[in-house]
Design a protein around this motif. Structure first.
Motif, PDB file in Angstrom:
ATOM      1  N   VAL A 215     -43.523 -29.896  28.437  1.00  0.00           N
ATOM      2  CA  VAL A 215     -44.839 -29.400  28.020  1.00  0.00           C
ATOM      3  C   VAL A 215     -44.875 -29.200  26.507  1.00  0.00           C
ATOM      4  O   VAL A 215     -45.836 -29.577  25.822  1.00  0.00           O
ATOM      5  CB  VAL A 215     -45.170 -28.076  28.740  1.00  0.00           C
ATOM      6  CG1 VAL A 215     -46.484 -27.500  28.205  1.00  0.00           C
ATOM      7  CG2 VAL A 215     -45.249 -28.298  30.245  1.00  0.00           C
ATOM      8  N   GLU A 216     -43.808 -28.620  25.973  1.00  0.00           N
ATOM      9  CA  GLU A 216     -43.744 -28.377  24.531  1.00  0.00           C
ATOM     10  C   GLU A 216     -43.872 -29.678  23.741  1.00  0.00           C
ATOM     11  O   GLU A 216     -44.584 -29.760  22.742  1.00  0.00           O
ATOM     12  CB  GLU A 216     -42.417 -27.691  24.192  1.00  0.00           C
ATOM     13  CG  GLU A 216     -42.245 -27.349  22.726  1.00  0.00           C
ATOM     14  CD  GLU A 216     -40.906 -26.677  22.433  1.00  0.00           C
ATOM     15  OE1 GLU A 216     -40.525 -26.649  21.263  1.00  0.00           O
ATOM     16  OE2 GLU A 216     -40.260 -26.204  23.398  1.00  0.00           O
ATOM     17  N   LYS A 217     -43.213 -30.735  24.241  1.00  0.00           N
ATOM     18  CA  LYS A 217     -43.292 -32.028  23.558  1.00  0.00           C
ATOM     19  C   LYS A 217     -44.697 -32.615  23.642  1.00  0.00           C
ATOM     20  O   LYS A 217     -45.222 -33.168  22.674  1.00  0.00           O
ATOM     21  CB  LYS A 217     -42.274 -32.997  24.161  1.00  0.00           C
ATOM     22  CG  LYS A 217     -40.828 -32.598  23.900  1.00  0.00           C
ATOM     23  CD  LYS A 217     -39.862 -33.504  24.646  1.00  0.00           C
ATOM     24  CE  LYS A 217     -38.436 -33.045  24.439  1.00  0.00           C
ATOM     25  NZ  LYS A 217     -37.474 -33.829  25.243  1.00  0.00           N
ATOM     26  N   HIS A 218     -45.317 -32.484  24.827  1.00  0.00           N
ATOM     27  CA  HIS A 218     -46.683 -32.992  24.972  1.00  0.00           C
ATOM     28  C   HIS A 218     -47.640 -32.230  24.050  1.00  0.00           C
ATOM     29  O   HIS A 218     -48.536 -32.836  23.438  1.00  0.00           O
ATOM     30  CB  HIS A 218     -47.137 -32.871  26.423  1.00  0.00           C
ATOM     31  CG  HIS A 218     -46.500 -33.878  27.341  1.00  0.00           C
ATOM     32  ND1 HIS A 218     -46.191 -35.151  26.958  1.00  0.00           N
ATOM     33  CD2 HIS A 218     -46.118 -33.780  28.654  1.00  0.00           C
ATOM     34  CE1 HIS A 218     -45.648 -35.810  27.966  1.00  0.00           C
ATOM     35  NE2 HIS A 218     -45.588 -34.996  29.007  1.00  0.00           N
ATOM     36  N   VAL A 219     -47.467 -30.918  23.947  1.00  0.00           N
ATOM     37  CA  VAL A 219     -48.341 -30.115  23.082  1.00  0.00           C
ATOM     38  C   VAL A 219     -48.149 -30.525  21.628  1.00  0.00           C
ATOM     39  O   VAL A 219     -49.117 -30.677  20.874  1.00  0.00           O
ATOM     40  CB  VAL A 219     -48.065 -28.614  23.276  1.00  0.00           C
ATOM     41  CG1 VAL A 219     -48.781 -27.798  22.201  1.00  0.00           C
ATOM     42  CG2 VAL A 219     -48.516 -28.161  24.663  1.00  0.00           C
ATOM     43  N   ALA A 220     -46.885 -30.715  21.217  1.00  0.00           N
ATOM     44  CA  ALA A 220     -46.617 -31.137  19.842  1.00  0.00           C
ATOM     45  C   ALA A 220     -47.277 -32.482  19.550  1.00  0.00           C
ATOM     46  O   ALA A 220     -47.869 -32.690  18.483  1.00  0.00           O
ATOM     47  CB  ALA A 220     -45.107 -31.219  19.602  1.00  0.00           C
ATOM     48  N   SER A 221     -47.195 -33.400  20.510  1.00  0.00           N
ATOM     49  CA  SER A 221     -47.822 -34.705  20.327  1.00  0.00           C
ATOM     50  C   SER A 221     -49.342 -34.578  20.268  1.00  0.00           C
ATOM     51  O   SER A 221     -50.003 -35.233  19.451  1.00  0.00           O
ATOM     52  CB  SER A 221     -47.413 -35.646  21.469  1.00  0.00           C
ATOM     53  OG  SER A 221     -48.053 -36.897  21.362  1.00  0.00           O
ATOM     54  N   LEU A 222     -49.908 -33.716  21.109  1.00  0.00           N
ATOM     55  CA  LEU A 222     -51.356 -33.533  21.128  1.00  0.00           C
ATOM     56  C   LEU A 222     -51.863 -32.922  19.817  1.00  0.00           C
ATOM     57  O   LEU A 222     -52.943 -33.281  19.340  1.00  0.00           O
ATOM     58  CB  LEU A 222     -51.749 -32.637  22.307  1.00  0.00           C
ATOM     59  CG  LEU A 222     -51.711 -33.302  23.690  1.00  0.00           C
ATOM     60  CD1 LEU A 222     -51.741 -32.248  24.792  1.00  0.00           C
ATOM     61  CD2 LEU A 222     -52.873 -34.283  23.857  1.00  0.00           C
ATOM     62  N   ILE A 223     -51.110 -32.014  19.236  1.00  0.00           N
ATOM     63  CA  ILE A 223     -51.506 -31.412  17.959  1.00  0.00           C
ATOM     64  C   ILE A 223     -51.677 -32.495  16.904  1.00  0.00           C
ATOM     65  O   ILE A 223     -52.646 -32.517  16.148  1.00  0.00           O
ATOM     66  CB  ILE A 223     -50.466 -30.362  17.516  1.00  0.00           C
ATOM     67  CG1 ILE A 223     -50.544 -29.112  18.415  1.00  0.00           C
ATOM     68  CG2 ILE A 223     -50.673 -29.967  16.057  1.00  0.00           C
ATOM     69  CD1 ILE A 223     -49.440 -28.110  18.170  1.00  0.00           C
ATOM     70  N   ILE A 224     -50.726 -33.435  16.876  1.00  0.00           N
ATOM     71  CA  ILE A 224     -50.782 -34.518  15.893  1.00  0.00           C
ATOM     72  C   ILE A 224     -51.939 -35.460  16.197  1.00  0.00           C
ATOM     73  O   ILE A 224     -52.760 -35.793  15.332  1.00  0.00           O
ATOM     74  CB  ILE A 224     -49.444 -35.281  15.867  1.00  0.00           C
ATOM     75  CG1 ILE A 224     -48.315 -34.353  15.383  1.00  0.00           C
ATOM     76  CG2 ILE A 224     -49.536 -36.528  14.998  1.00  0.00           C
ATOM     77  CD1 ILE A 224     -46.938 -34.942  15.524  1.00  0.00           C
ATOM     78  N   LYS A 225     -52.029 -35.897  17.460  1.00  0.00           N
ATOM     79  CA  LYS A 225     -53.053 -36.892  17.806  1.00  0.00           C
ATOM     80  C   LYS A 225     -54.465 -36.325  17.693  1.00  0.00           C
ATOM     81  O   LYS A 225     -55.410 -37.048  17.340  1.00  0.00           O
ATOM     82  CB  LYS A 225     -52.796 -37.408  19.216  1.00  0.00           C
ATOM     83  CG  LYS A 225     -51.536 -38.264  19.339  1.00  0.00           C
ATOM     84  CD  LYS A 225     -51.316 -38.747  20.758  1.00  0.00           C
ATOM     85  CE  LYS A 225     -50.068 -39.605  20.873  1.00  0.00           C
ATOM     86  NZ  LYS A 225     -49.834 -40.082  22.253  1.00  0.00           N
ATOM     87  N   ALA A 226     -54.612 -35.041  18.005  1.00  0.00           N
ATOM     88  CA  ALA A 226     -55.943 -34.430  17.923  1.00  0.00           C
ATOM     89  C   ALA A 226     -56.268 -33.935  16.520  1.00  0.00           C
ATOM     90  O   ALA A 226     -57.373 -33.447  16.277  1.00  0.00           O
ATOM     91  CB  ALA A 226     -56.047 -33.272  18.927  1.00  0.00           C
ATOM     92  N   GLY A 227     -55.296 -34.039  15.607  1.00  0.00           N
ATOM     93  CA  GLY A 227     -55.552 -33.646  14.228  1.00  0.00           C
ATOM     94  C   GLY A 227     -55.741 -32.156  14.046  1.00  0.00           C
ATOM     95  O   GLY A 227     -56.516 -31.720  13.180  1.00  0.00           O
ATOM     96  N   GLN A 228     -55.025 -31.345  14.850  1.00  0.00           N
ATOM     97  CA  GLN A 228     -55.149 -29.898  14.769  1.00  0.00           C
ATOM     98  C   GLN A 228     -53.953 -29.291  14.025  1.00  0.00           C
ATOM     99  O   GLN A 228     -52.888 -29.889  13.961  1.00  0.00           O
ATOM    100  CB  GLN A 228     -55.260 -29.303  16.176  1.00  0.00           C
ATOM    101  CG  GLN A 228     -56.440 -29.834  16.963  1.00  0.00           C
ATOM    102  CD  GLN A 228     -57.766 -29.576  16.270  1.00  0.00           C
ATOM    103  OE1 GLN A 228     -58.056 -28.464  15.843  1.00  0.00           O
ATOM    104  NE2 GLN A 228     -58.581 -30.629  16.151  1.00  0.00           N
ATOM    105  N   ALA A 229     -54.146 -28.105  13.484  1.00  0.00           N
ATOM    106  CA  ALA A 229     -53.096 -27.484  12.664  1.00  0.00           C
ATOM    107  C   ALA A 229     -51.983 -26.885  13.500  1.00  0.00           C
ATOM    108  O   ALA A 229     -50.820 -26.912  13.110  1.00  0.00           O
ATOM    109  CB  ALA A 229     -53.707 -26.410  11.760  1.00  0.00           C
TER     110      ALA A 229
END
Length: 1007
Positions: A973-987
């Motif tokens: 889950v942590e890896k997916h969240v980290a990837s989503l932060i980058i792909k969604a352009g969030q801080a």
């Protein structure tokens, strides 16, 4: 009589910010806060309040102080801060520290690794200290024994306080900036105090402000009410009317809203008897008439006069040593025996002048920087000079070598004594020591002091060391400016000048700085031509070796510069340039060996090995084994690691295995060469991408992008950026690939990494989009680039993927294929899989069906380490087999379809199904699971698995909650969240949750 305010006044907002930052640390989000202001404004008091709050919250406290003397010792305040914990026996054992133990051992005896070479690269130290701080923030007090749960609780984070950052050395400032950029995901808060005055520290804070990378709190003067409150509390007045009006007016007028000045002014009034306590309250004996700032100096002079002469002399001597001073240095300068020394120090403490430093034994500090300045101002200039001369004499008599910080102390005292030549001599020696220790920025600063203090006619030796330091610190422009001066030209031996100009030439060539490389090479050539090297000069150090055999041979540095410039930025045919560069490299190695210069032998042989790949990787490995032998014979452990790195890279390309890469990485880390270890980490990341293990690639790249440095070779800090782009490309994620390539393109200078961008990124992404014409266009561009630019990269496409696509398009015949298959790159496993498939296509067209099918089997075997490339190859050859009627295209296409469908690469999976139908095979319709993903996320490359996590975020659940609901691990889950932060352009995660909630509301309205 000393007057102190017992509580913090007027900093409620600043304290709120610090408290909030501490709370964020406990929740897992680190950060940095800079407290900026004039002396006495309350920076240290506010930092102390933060320390108290952190201690109450269960955070581990690390404190370090900067000072003028500390600028001579790299990392001094950081060493002090960490040592305050190590002295308690808490030595973190985090596995993440293992690769950095050798680097940390150079700074901390408790972490020393026997046999570790020096020096370390600066960013190696930055990353090592970041990881050490992270370990302090996570590990329990019992972790040094390996039993983190032995009756102790886990740390709630760590607070690192660095005071007086304006006096920090350049290396410490580099670490601070690195920490600011990387503390977000670490349970550590950095709080630094510094004066609001120009300097390197202020420049750093300016960059932090512009990037919004940290919080900067500039402390303004206090208002009238707050000054009155301080006065009342200092005097323990019962009410607002307790402070006489004349006193309140006086401290408001002359205190300038500065808490320290207010306290000093009140102390001065008390000492002068102008303010007295009576039974009716505080009363004045006349109106105060003193002015500021002279009043502070006079107040300290009066307080000094009340001390005995011995204590007074000790304090004045200590003030010359700086705001902070070490007891051993003070004892050496004063010559006092222990009883007298300690007795006088206790008097100074009782009188309120100095305080013991709880974080650093044997160190003391004046109560405030203004205190030291005021005490020093009580001495006349002539008295200061005489006292400084005696202090220098005492230091030299105690130990002429002036170890540790004493060399820099002697330099500073010599300046006060009015002896600039002596100051220059000491600064130069301290600078040379810093350079030998790898502290290049500190070396530059010290040698620049030496340069400024020595007369122009005597600058040659200083300038030679300064230029070397500037080159090592990558300040090439400043080095070139200094090399244009008359003092440099007249005062530095020709052989040394040739070596320096040659070094800049090859460094510039590797960095793609063509004009600088050409100009420096031309200068080195001219110096060599006019040097009359028949005299034997030219060993690279300006010394004659007396061997007439060097009459017609340039020094190895010049030969190596010739090799790099020809190879990387020459004109004409690339193959001819490669041959000429190899000749120069061999000559450089031979001349270096004749002159007994083993490091130059290794440098030149490394380039020879790179160029020899064209003759075969076995030839290159024989040269690398020679480097190993030279390194072993001359005790060069870093070059041993470098040779292992190169051998491992060759093995990876030849076999497709990452085993030797891992071994070389471990050896590099064990020897303290984190930069080389990171090169291997980059190689392992590339291996993971080619092996389609993108999760592992992401983990490695996270380490690399946090800790990699520019390695002076054919790659640089852009390499991990490019590997990240490859990872996206090999999953068909064009938007993610383009974002990484945009970062790569931010560097204006040309890069030898271009083949990887064109072949392993863009061409592959186009193939996964089923755009073969675009893929071929990218590979054609690659081929054109390689015709003009020799390259060490053999996996980009010229030797494997492009021959396959050209064969599929009918643009290559058997003769052209055989020519490609006979080159050294054809024997590399990554390329071999594509070449076997090209052979299969040709055999199929020639009507040799069995041989064609056998060639496919051979290709599949060669592709075993590369599952994505294997599936892509089956899809490509399957189409040819359907068209030409040979082999088992239905089996090959089904295998490819299963692979790409499972990984959401829908264009290729769809094309495989279409080809199967074209071959008359019934294919079940698959529902595209990505349809549930909103278009805005799908365009950014969000996968189905990531979207399942994203859809749960509006409620702000923890990772453990999501893991339980989706039946996966919290780490996943942590890896997916980290990837989503980058792909969604969030801080950060908080912003990502808010974005998920916003998108969910928008979806509900649309529905």
């Amino acid at each position: 009589m000393r007057s102190y305010c017992p509580v913090l006044i007027g900093r409620a907002e600043e304290l709120r910010v610090l408290t909030s930052a501490l709370s964020a640390v406990r929740e897992g989000t680190g950060g940095s806060v800079f407290l900026l202001g004039e002396p006495g404004i309350g920076k240290s008091r506010l930092a102390e309040e933060c320390v108290d709050a952190a201690r109450a919250a269960g955070l581990r406290i690390l404190r370090g102080h900067c000072g003028p003397l500390g600028a001579a010792t790299p990392f001094r305040p950081l060493v002090e801060a960490v040592s305050s914990q190590l002295r308690t026996g808490h030595v973190p054992r985090s596995p993440g520290l293992h690769p950095y133990r050798a680097t940390l051992g150079r700074l901390f005896p408790e972490l020393r690794v026997p046999g570790t070479p020096a020096p370390a690269d600066l960013v190696e130290v930055c990353e090592a200290l970041l990881r050490l701080l992270a370990a302090f923030g996570e590990e329990s007090e019992g972790s040094e024994t390996g039993d983190a749960g032995a009756g102790t609780s886990k740390a709630d984070g760590a607070l690192l306080v660095l005071e007086d950052l304006h006096d920090a050395d350049r290396e410490t400032l580099a670490v601070v900036e690195y920490l600011v950029n990387h503390l977000h995901g670490v349970r550590v808060l950095l709080v630094a105090t510094l004066r609001s005055e120009p300097g390197a520290a202020a420049d750093l804070v300016g960059r932090v402000t512009r990037r919004r990378a940290g919080t900067v709190l500039e402390l303004d003067p206090l208002g009238s009410a707050e000054v009155a409150d301080i006065a009342a509390r200092c005097l323990a007045a019962a009410g607002p009317g307790g402070v006489p009006a004349a006193v309140a007016e006086y401290v408001e007028r002359y205190g300038a809203g500065n808490p320290y000045l207010v306290e000093e002014l009140l102390s001065d009034l008390l000492d002068a008897g102008l303010l007295r306590a009576t039974s009716q309250g505080w009363r004045t004996a006349g109106k105060p008439q003193v002015t500021v700032p002279r009043s502070i100096v006079e107040a300290h002079a009066r307080r000094l006069d009340r001390l005995d002469s011995g204590s007074r002399d000790l304090l004045r001597t200590a003030a010359l040593l700086g705001h902070r001073f070490s007891l051993p240095a003070l004892q050496t300068v004063t010559g006092l025996a222990d009883p007298d020394l300690f007795g006088r120090v206790h008097v100074a403490i009782d009188a309120g002048f100095v305080l013991p430093d709880s974080a650093a034994p044997d160190w003391y500090s004046f109560r405030h920087a203004l205190t030291a300045e005021a005490v020093r101002a009580t001495l006349l200039p002539g008295e200061q000079a005489a006292l400084a001369r005696r202090a220098v004499g005492a230091l030299e008599a105690a130990d002429p070598a002036l170890p540790d910080e004493r060399c820099h102390l002697a330099a500073a005292l010599s300046r006060i004594a009015g002896n600039p030549r002596a100051a220059a001599r000491y600064y130069a020696e301290a600078g040379r020591r810093a350079l030998a220790d790898g502290a290049t920025e500190t070396a530059v600063a010290l040698l620049e002091h030496a340069h400024d203090n020595v007369p122009p006619a005597e600058r040659a030796a200083v300038d030679a060391a300064l230029i070397e330091a500037l080159i090592e610190a990558d300040h090439l422009d400043r080095a070139l400016t200094l090399m244009d001066t008359a003092e440099y030209s007249a005062g530095i031996a020709t052989g040394r000048r040739i070596a320096l100009h040659s070094q800049i030439a090859w460094i510039s060539a590797m960095a793609g700085r063509r004009p600088e490389a050409a100009a420096q090479l031309a200068t080195a050539r001219r110096l060599w031509a006019g040097s009359g090297d028949a005299d034997g000069e030219g060993d690279g150090n300006g010394d004659s070796d007396g061997d007439s055999g060097s009459e017609l041979t340039p020094p190895p540095e010049l030969l190596l510069a010739e090799a790099y410039c020809v190879f990387l930025q020459g004109d004409g045919d690339a193959a001819q340039r490669r041959t000429e560069a190899e000749r120069f490299a061999r000559l450089a190695a031979a001349e270096a060996e004749r002159r007994s210069s083993p490091v130059m032998v290794c440098l030149a042989s490394q380039l020879s090995a790179l160029l020899a790949r064209e003759q075969g990787f076995d030839v290159a490995n024989r040269i690398l084994e020679r480097i190993l032998a030279v390194a072993e014979a001359n005790d060069l452990p870093l070059w041993r690691a470098e040779a292992m790195v190169c051998i491992a890279g060759n093995d990876f390309m030849s076999t497709g295995s990452g085993h030797l890469l891992e071994q070389a990485r471990d050896i590099s880390f064990q020897t303290g060469s984190v930069s080389r270890g990171l090169v291997m980490e980059n190689g392992l990341a590339l291996h993971a991408v080619l092996a389609a293990d993108h999760e592992r690639a992401g983990e490695i790249l996270a380490r690399c992008r946090a800790g990699t440095i520019q390695v002076r070779g054919l790659g640089d800090e852009r390499y991990p950026v490019l590997v990240a782009a490859m990872s996206a490309a090999h999953r068909g994620l064009r938007a993610a690939m383009d974002r990484e390539l945009a970062v790569f393109a931010e560097h204006d200078d040309p890069s030898p990494l271009v083949p990887l961008k064109l072949g392993l990124c863009r061409a592959f992404c186009a193939l996964l989009e089923e755009d073969r014409s675009l893929a071929l266009a990218e590979l054609d561009a690659l081929d054109t680039w390689l015709d003009a630019n020799p390259s060490p990269f053999y996996l980009a496409g010229r030797h494997g993927l492009r021959p396959l696509l050209m064969t599929l398009e009918g643009r290559w015949t058997r003769d052209r294929y055989e020519q490609a298959a006979s080159g050294p790159g054809a024997r590399l496993r990554w390329n071999a899989q594509f070449l076997h498939l090209a052979d299969a296509v040709l055999l199929g067209r020639e009507g040799r069906a069995e041989a064609a099918a056998a060639a496919v089997d051979t290709a599949v075997a060669a592709a075993a380490p590369f599952p994505m490339a294997r599936a892509l190859g089956l899809r490509l050859v399957g189409e040819a087999a359907v068209a030409d009627g040979w082999g088992e295209p239905d089996r090959w296409l089904r295998t490819a379809e299963e692979y790409f469908h499972a990984r959401d690469v829908h264009p290729v999976a769809g094309r495989c199904r279409a080809l199967l139908r074209q071959a008359g095979v019934r294919v079940a319709q698959r529902r595209d699971s990505s349809e549930q993903i909103p278009a805005v996320l799908r365009e950014r490359g969000v996968t189905v698995r990531e979207y399942q996590v994203f859809a749960l975020l509006p409620g702000r659940p923890t990772n453990k909650d999501i893991a339980r609901w989706l039946v996966i691990s919290p780490r996943t889950v942590e890896k997916h969240v980290a990837s989503l932060i980058i792909k969604a352009g969030q801080a950060d995660r908080t912003n990502l949750c808010a974005y998920a909630a916003e998108l969910a509301r928008g979806g509900a309205r649309q529905g």
